[in-house]
Write an enzyme that holds these catalytic residues in place. Structure first.
Site, short mmCIF file in Angstrom:
data_model
loop_
_atom_site.label_atom_id
_atom_site.label_comp_id
_atom_site.label_asym_id
_atom_site.label_seq_id
_atom_site.Cartn_x
_atom_site.Cartn_y
_atom_site.Cartn_z
N GLY A 1 -41.16 -4.26 95.20
CA GLY A 1 -40.40 -5.51 95.10
C GLY A 1 -40.08 -6.08 96.48
O GLY A 1 -40.16 -7.29 96.70
N ALA B 1 -39.65 -0.50 96.94
CA ALA B 1 -40.74 -0.65 97.91
C ALA B 1 -41.66 -1.82 97.53
O ALA B 1 -41.91 -2.73 98.34
CB ALA B 1 -41.52 0.66 97.99
N GLU C 1 -41.06 7.93 85.91
CA GLU C 1 -41.67 7.04 84.91
C GLU C 1 -42.59 7.79 83.96
O GLU C 1 -43.42 7.17 83.29
CB GLU C 1 -42.44 5.93 85.64
CG GLU C 1 -41.55 5.00 86.44
CD GLU C 1 -42.32 3.97 87.24
OE1 GLU C 1 -42.17 2.76 86.97
OE2 GLU C 1 -43.08 4.36 88.15
N LYS D 1 -54.88 1.28 85.51
CA LYS D 1 -53.85 1.79 86.44
C LYS D 1 -53.13 2.98 85.80
O LYS D 1 -52.78 3.95 86.49
CB LYS D 1 -52.86 0.66 86.79
CG LYS D 1 -51.76 1.05 87.78
CD LYS D 1 -52.27 1.19 89.19
CE LYS D 1 -51.33 1.89 90.17
NZ LYS D 1 -50.00 1.37 90.34
O1 KPL Z 1 -49.30 3.99 91.92
C1 KPL Z 1 -49.22 5.00 92.58
C2 KPL Z 1 -47.89 5.64 92.62
O2 KPL Z 1 -47.58 6.38 93.55
O3 KPL Z 1 -47.11 5.40 91.69
C3 KPL Z 1 -50.43 5.59 93.23
C4 KPL Z 1 -51.64 4.73 92.93
C5 KPL Z 1 -50.66 6.97 92.73
C6 KPL Z 1 -50.33 5.58 94.74
O4 KPL Z 1 -49.47 6.51 95.25
#
Ligand code: KPL
Length: 301
Positions: free
Chosen positions: A12, A10, A262, A180
């Site tokens: 990329g 998505a 992940e 993040k």
């Molecule tokens: O980075 C995200 C992810 O889904 O991996 C968030 C910020 C939680 C947005 O959905």
């Protein structure tokens, strides 16, 4: 610029289409042995789609690339580098963009000479099927050098900014990466565990748990030298929950579609750093265990 991008998921796919719209010559490097890929792209708040055809897997074009962009998941970075390494010139900058942290050391070993740049984005994208990418949310992107050679490539932030603003260069990329990571530690495991959209986490029953997660992340971040309070992190998490209320997080989708997650690079990375600083992180550890169990259950099916 001539660009090779690995990992047309998505995010990329979103960057590929935006960079091509800006006039860059971009090829995709894929696991499947194909010569071209078509992607239908739907911009933010648009109903019509645009069709893009990308050339793929041209080894000479990798060598001639001005920049390599890697947007595979964290646990796929090593394999992706292994596949493309023989064709990358040692002076070509490599931009790595994924959720989570913890690939840096391996990347340094595999690319001892190349300029390495890490990036983190809060842009949101969704792939309703393999050949369609929808841009579903706007957010900042940060880029920064991971080694001294990477410091000469701050102009890449402007290249990405022209393609999809806002994108800025950061002198210490670990700082936005940690912020993040905090968001992902809070939102991803809970939405995967409860199989819900991000917005469900705004319900009062999740408030205390989210605060506890932020408390633990803030303690580890502070020990790493990034002074932040649990309150600040919780406010940021609440804002992202509101801004992405209708999204299913990437971990939610991975569990739902029985793919690996992940978690080891998100909560797992936090736990590893907490251990180094002897900081207890019991709530995040429980969530890590829960997601590992869900992955295992999916594997056993
Ligand atoms: O980075 C995200 C992810 O889904 O991996 C968030 C910020 C939680 C947005 O959905």
């Amino acid at each position: 610029m001539k660009i090779t991008l690995l990992g047309a998921g998505a995010i990329g796919g979103l960057w590929s289409c935006q960079l091509v719209k800006q006039g860059h010559k971009l090829q995709l490097w894929t696991r499947k042995d194909v010569k071209t890929i078509n992607l239908a792209f739907q911009g933010l708040n648009q109903t019509e789609t645009e069709l893009f055809t990308f050339h793929c897997n041209d080894k000479a074009a990798v060598t001639e690339s001005d920049c390599i962009v890697i947007t595979v998941k964290a646990f796929q970075v090593e394999q992706a580098l292994r596949d493309i390494l023989p064709f990358i010139s040692p002076e070509t900058p490599v931009v790595i963009m994924h959720n989570g942290m913890g690939t840096q050391q391996m990347v340094h070993q595999r690319l001892p000479n190349n300029p390495i740049i890490y990036a983190t984005t809060s842009q949101a994208a969704f792939k309703p099927h393999p050949r369609q990418v929808n841009h579903t949310g706007l957010g900042p992107t940060w880029m920064g050098a991971e080694n001294s050679a990477g410091k000469n490539f701050d102009f890449l932030a402007e290249v990405f900014n022209q393609a999809l603003a806002p994108c800025q260069w950061h002198q210490d990329i670990a700082q936005p990466l940690w912020h993040k990571l905090a968001i992902n530690c809070a939102i991803n495991p809970l939405t995967a565990k409860h199989q819900c959209q991000n917005g469900e986490l705004a319900r009062s029953e999740f408030n205390y748990l989210l605060s506890q997660i932020c408390q633990e992340v803030a303690a580890v971040m502070s020990a790493e030298g990034y002074r932040v309070t649990a309150r600040e992190l919780k406010q940021h998490v609440d804002r992202v929950i509101a801004a992405t209320a209708t999204n299913f997080s990437s971990m939610n989708q991975d569990i739902c579609q029985q793919r690996p997650t992940e978690i080891d690079y998100i909560t797992g990375y936090l736990i590893a750093r907490a251990k180094v600083h002897a900081i207890p992180v019991p709530i995040n550890t429980q969530l890590w265990q829960h997601i590992k169990q869900l992955e295992q259950d999916n594997n056993d099916e």
